[in-house]
Write an enzyme that holds these catalytic residues in place. Structure first.
Site, PDB file in Angstrom:
ATOM      1  N   CYS B 422       8.152   2.113  10.142  1.00  0.00           N
ATOM      2  CA  CYS B 422       8.552   0.783   9.942  1.00  0.00           C
ATOM      3  C   CYS B 422       8.143  -0.001  11.174  1.00  0.00           C
ATOM      4  O   CYS B 422       7.598  -1.189  11.192  1.00  0.00           O
ATOM      5  CB  CYS B 422      10.034   0.471  10.108  1.00  0.00           C
ATOM      6  N   HIS B 465      15.813   1.039  11.834  1.00  0.00           N
ATOM      7  CA  HIS B 465      14.592   0.459  11.330  1.00  0.00           C
ATOM      8  C   HIS B 465      14.408  -0.898  12.122  1.00  0.00           C
ATOM      9  O   HIS B 465      14.841  -0.990  12.905  1.00  0.00           O
ATOM     10  CB  HIS B 465      15.323  -0.088   9.925  1.00  0.00           C
ATOM     11  N   ASP B 481      10.308  -7.763   5.302  1.00  0.00           N
ATOM     12  CA  ASP B 481      10.453  -6.303   5.488  1.00  0.00           C
ATOM     13  C   ASP B 481       9.267  -5.579   5.034  1.00  0.00           C
ATOM     14  O   ASP B 481       9.130  -5.072   3.838  1.00  0.00           O
ATOM     15  CB  ASP B 481      11.752  -5.571   4.982  1.00  0.00           C
TER      16      ASP B 481
END
Lengths: 329, 676
Positions: B422, B465, B481
């Protein structure tokens, strides 16, 4: 001021805890208060609470409340344990002025056991010795040392009993009057034994014994038939061993002891020397008569005889009404 | 207590032994905040004590030696504690003081001092740990401390016996403690305490260096739990915001200094950001574990649900909550999140200016690529969508073990390696958007969560995250995202599902129960432990003023001072009643023995039937006195009872003896009753 307070307190105690030889501890008699350690414990709880609040930490608060409730429970546990105790004064042996002697005491319980250590001391006596005894069986015997300076009749003071069981957070204590009136004999003072013949019999034929015939010989174990005067109390107090002093056999003789048996001009010294002579003769198992004030006792031997004579000396100048004194309880 | 010259005033050897063991356990449990030489010192003290106890060694160190040692210790602590902060040096000081004291204990007084210090230490240890298991461990330590003390004061030296007695007392103390805990005032901090600022916070970090991390450390430790009141958001919507990273220096993303200053300034002026809510809220309570960090976890866009929470947190201009002080202990707070609110209520100019910042140089390939793309797509929204879509290309893959990317890390990532997790994707996309003139930033937090039951969600450290927020004109901050594009399973099913190589999941945690999820025994064990832990954090660790007043309200209805007073009084009454039930039967035990009671009731019977009063006569005398007035049979029973009574008074105080005498007495008493 201090004396006044003590006096007031003593008066209050007399009412609240009346004298009795054989006592069980009831709620009237028991005092209970957090000990110094208990106070520190509470301060610690407070600290934990502040710490718990400042760090917003509930576990610390929980610990704090847990410690507090444990404290509360120990209040009861301490009290209940102490309240099971029974205390009784046992007859004490001959006591001489200015000599350390002991009061035998029995601590006991019935039913559920008393635990922990009991600390005993004389109440309101500045340099009293603290005797600590762990309670391990239903009957515990101990001796309280005491020092009485004056001859005569004495009423023993209050005995303070204290217990910190179970965690020392609380101290339970009581001041008990065990209702002990004891006769303190004059301090023996070494001198020659000076037995006088009775005036009715012959004109003052003096029989004199040399000092030293009753030399200390050895110590042996106590037997039931032994005189209590010969018990080596120091041994009992120290090691709880009942030992008896034995002496070399003296020569037999007979006569009277009177105030004239001592040639000291001072009355107290006279009494002391007479005491010594009575003891010497008694140890030697020699019969002697006793003529003192209005008291006239024909020659005899034995503990009882000795005690009557010594009691008469102790109470001088007051006169005994009869031979009924209370020291052979 | 202190002046007894008797041997009783010396410390009990068994008591010291128990305290020594408890001290060792305490040191072991506290290993994290302790310096290594302090641990060595305390182990030495324990060894000295144990060898004295076991008789290998007879002489204790001299007081002079210990005094010298303590001076050295204080100097060392002052020297080293300088960097450690007040809290840690205090704990270290306390432990070293205890070790030094332990070595020279001789008297009871010293033992009591050690006991109090150890008690305080085990209380202070809760600053560092509050989990169920730790509390259990500390309870055992606490119990052994108490047993040590009991050995000192009791006449029975059996450890087993004292442990049993104390366990009973503690079990009796627990309900009182729980009751007191529930009603004790939940005060706000009286003053700010020192915290160990130097020790690293656990969980999230406030910097992201995508190129430097070759192996994302994963942990199955719990980060926080959330208890939802009604609606539970669907898995893809579970974005837990913690902190916003707005400054990039070419290698790492950090919290912008200007942002930090802004927060301080606003705090100084008490100008707290407040959100204007629109739409339906999601109500939930968060139980955050101690992280030693300031950030808290919320879904977008949060407002505090009540005053208690309001007082505990600070709302920043990044739509996040911050704690008032680092979370040294677990914290609970109530949140209302409004997912439909547009994140445009902040200072637009300040946010935009902050989030267009880029280092002057570096990553030339990316810059060139962006410029080319931007020329084709001038519209901000379309541009962001295109960039996001770019990551859908199957050349990009999701992995937790990417290669190192040094130097122009974003160039390397976008055009060479094309694999990462991420942070890599969020970092690259933010860079791209910023270079295209679109204000963008990285949001760090957690995504996901595992349901403990229908309402309670647990979020673990491996759910950490990072994602992107970009300013889209009127809409304000919009979430993008890129990880979700590369590995959609990461958002719908969680990290484990997103990894092609399952072994990589929690690779460094061989013993984590989470790993053995597929074995049903471990799975149910883990579930049970989780539930216990949740219960613990909800009702004990997270119990706060709000819950307390809720509790009061359910008992008494609306709270008024009068009702509160009655409540307190009834709590006192309950405790008194409890104590009465516990101790009343024991209180009477010294009053009268059963044999005496029985004898006296026999005397009453005889007096009533014969008119012969006992007065002060002894039992035997009275028996002779009463003989002519009663029947032969009755007299015989009375005689037996009297004899037994006298026997019971003078016989050994052994329970079985007394019992058999008593049962005989009872038998004859019944017979006597019939005769009269």
């Amino acid at each position: 001021m201090r004396q006044l307070i003590t006096k007031r307190f003593a008066k209050w105690l007399r009412k609240r805890i009346p004298a009795e030889n054989n006592q069980t501890l009831s709620h009237q008699k028991i005092f209970i208060f957090p000990s110094k350690f208990g106070a520190w414990y509470l301060i610690l709880c407070g600290l934990l609470f502040v710490l718990g609040t400042n760090y917003q930490n509930n576990i610390m608060r929980l610990l704090c409340t847990f410690l507090l409730s444990l404290f509360l429970l120990h209040l009861f546990a301490s009290y209940i344990n102490f309240s099971r105790l029974r205390i009784k004064a046992l007859p004490c042996s001959d006591i001489y002025a200015s000599q350390t002697s002991v009061l035998p005491v029995e601590l006991s319980y019935k039913g559920k056991a008393v635990e922990g250590v009991i600390h005993l001391s004389w109440w309101n006596e500045p340099d009293t010795k603290v005797i600590s005894v762990p309670i391990e069986s239903p009957y515990t015997h101990l001796v309280m040392p005491m020092l009485l300076l004056q001859r005569g009749k004495h009423r023993l003071g209050r005995l303070t009993l204290r217990c910190d069981y179970p965690l020392g957070l609380f101290k339970c204590w009581t001041h008990l009057d065990l209702d002990q009136t004891i006769t303190v004999f004059p301090t023996p003072k070494t001198c020659h034994v000076n037995l006088l013949a009775h005036q009715g019999e012959s004109n003052s034929s003096t029989l004199t014994f040399r000092e030293g015939f009753e030399e200390f010989h050895s110590l042996r174990n106590f037997q039931n038939t032994d005189s209590l005067t010969r018990v080596a109390w120091k041994h009992v107090a120290k090691n709880n061993e009942w030992r008896v002093k034995t002496f070399e056999e003296p020569m037999p003789s007979s006569g009277f002891l009177t105030l004239e048996s001592s040639d000291s001009p001072d009355l107290e010294v006279k009494l002391s020397e007479l005491t010594h002579q009575i003891l010497t003769l008694n140890k030697a198992n020699k019969p002697f008569g006793f003529k003192f004030q209005e008291l006239f006792i024909p020659p005899s031997i034995g503990e009882k005889h000795k005690n009557i004579c010594l009691t008469a000396l102790a109470h001088y100048p007051s006169v005994l009404d009869s031979e009924g004194t209370n020291d052979e309880r | 207590m202190m002046k007894d010259s008797h041997s009783i005033s010396s410390a009990n050897a068994h008591a010291i032994f128990i305290l020594t063991i408890a001290f060792l356990a305490l040191t072991a449990a506290l290993y994290a905040p302790l310096m290594s030489w302090v641990i060595i010192l305390s182990v030495c003290a324990v060894v000295v004590r144990l060898s004295v106890y076991l008789g290998w060694y007879t002489k204790l160190p001299e007081t002079r030696t210990i005094n010298l040692l303590s001076v050295l210790t204080v100097i060392a602590l002052a020297w080293l504690g300088w960097q450690q902060g007040l809290l840690l040096s205090m704990v270290n000081l306390l432990v070293s003081a205890c070790s030094l004291k332990l070595m020279i204990i001789r008297t009871k007084k010293e033992l009591l001092q050690l006991f109090l210090s150890l008690l305080f230490l085990s209380g202070a240890a809760f600053i560092f740990e509050q989990g169920v298991l730790f509390v259990l461990l500390y309870s055992i330590i606490l119990m052994s401390l108490m047993v040590g003390l009991a050995l000192q004061f009791g006449s029975n030296s059996s450890i087993y016996y004292q442990t049993k007695k104390l366990t009973i007392l503690s079990l009796q103390a627990l309900p009182i403690a729980a009751l007191l805990f529930l009603v004790f005032p939940q005060l706000p901090p009286l003053w700010i305490m020192p915290s160990d600022q130097n020790s690293a916070s656990t969980g999230l970090s406030d910097t992201i260096r995508p190129g430097d991390i070759a192996n994302l450390s994963q942990s199955s430790e719990l980060a926080f739990r959330a208890n939802f009141e009604t609606i539970v958001p669907a898995p893809p919507q579970r974005y837990w915001r913690a902190l916003v990273l707005e400054h990039f220096d070419g290698e790492e993303w950090t919290i912008s200094e200007q942002r930090a200053k802004q927060i301080l300034r606003n705090k100084a002026y008490k100008k707290e950001f407040s959100l204007t809510p629109i739409g339906q809220p999601i109500d939930y309570k968060v139980y955050a574990e101690a992280s030693r960090a300031l950030w808290l976890f919320t879904l977008d866009a949060p407002i505090p649900a009540n005053k208690t929470t309001q007082s505990k947190i600070w709302q920043t201009d990044t739509f996040a909550f911050r704690a008032e002080q680092p979370l040294l202990s677990a914290i609970a707070y109530d949140v209302q999140s409004y997912p439909s609110v547009k994140l445009n209520q902040t200072n637009k100019r300040f946010d935009q200016q902050l989030n267009l910042q880029l280092p002057k140089k570096g990553n030339p390939k990316t810059r060139e690529w962006v410029e080319t793309l931007r020329r084709q797509i001038p519209n901000n929204k379309d541009f962001a969508a295109t960039v996001l879509n770019y990551f859908a290309d199957p050349v990009f893959s999701y992995t937790l073990t990417p290669p190192l990317m040094r130097g122009d890390s974003i160039d390397d990532f976008l055009f060479e390696q094309q694999q990462g997790f991420c942070s890599h994707y969020a970092s690259a996309m933010t860079f791209i958007l910023r270079h295209a003139g679109i204000p963008a930033r990285i949001v760090a937090g957690y995504h996901g969560g595992e349901m403990l039951d229908k309402q309670v969600m647990s979020i673990y450290q491996y759910d950490a995250h990072a994602w992107v927020e970009a300013w889209m004109d009127d809409e304000g901050w919009v979430r993008f995202d890129p990880t979700g594009v590369v590995a959609p399973e990461r958002l719908t099913l969680g990290l484990e599902a997103a990894l092609q190589n399952k072994d990589a999941f929690l690779a460094n945690q061989a013993l984590s129960l989470r790993k053995f999820k597929h074995i049903s025994f471990f799975s149910s064990l883990r579930n049970t432990l989780n539930k216990v832990d949740y219960f613990w954090s909800r009702w004990v660790v997270g119990f706060d003023k709000e819950q307390q007043s809720d509790l009061f309200e359910t008992i008494v209805g609306k709270i008024t001072p009068e009702k509160l007073m009655y409540l307190m009084l009834s709590v006192v009454a309950i405790i008194a009643l409890f104590l009465f039930i516990l101790f009343a039967p024991k209180l009477g035990s010294n009053k009268r023995e059963p044999s005496l009671t029985l004898y006296l009731s026999m005397v009453n019977k005889l007096e009533a039937s014969s008119q012969c009063v006992r007065g002060t006569r002894s039992p035997t005398q009275y028996l002779n006195e009463v003989e002519p007035y009663i029947s032969i049979e009755a007299f015989n029973h009375a005689k037996v009872i009297t004899r037994l009574f006298v026997k019971s008074q003078y016989t050994n105080n052994i329970d079985s003896n007394q019992k058999s005498i008593l049962s005989k007495m009872k038998y004859h008493f019944r017979k006597l009753n019939k005769e009269i």
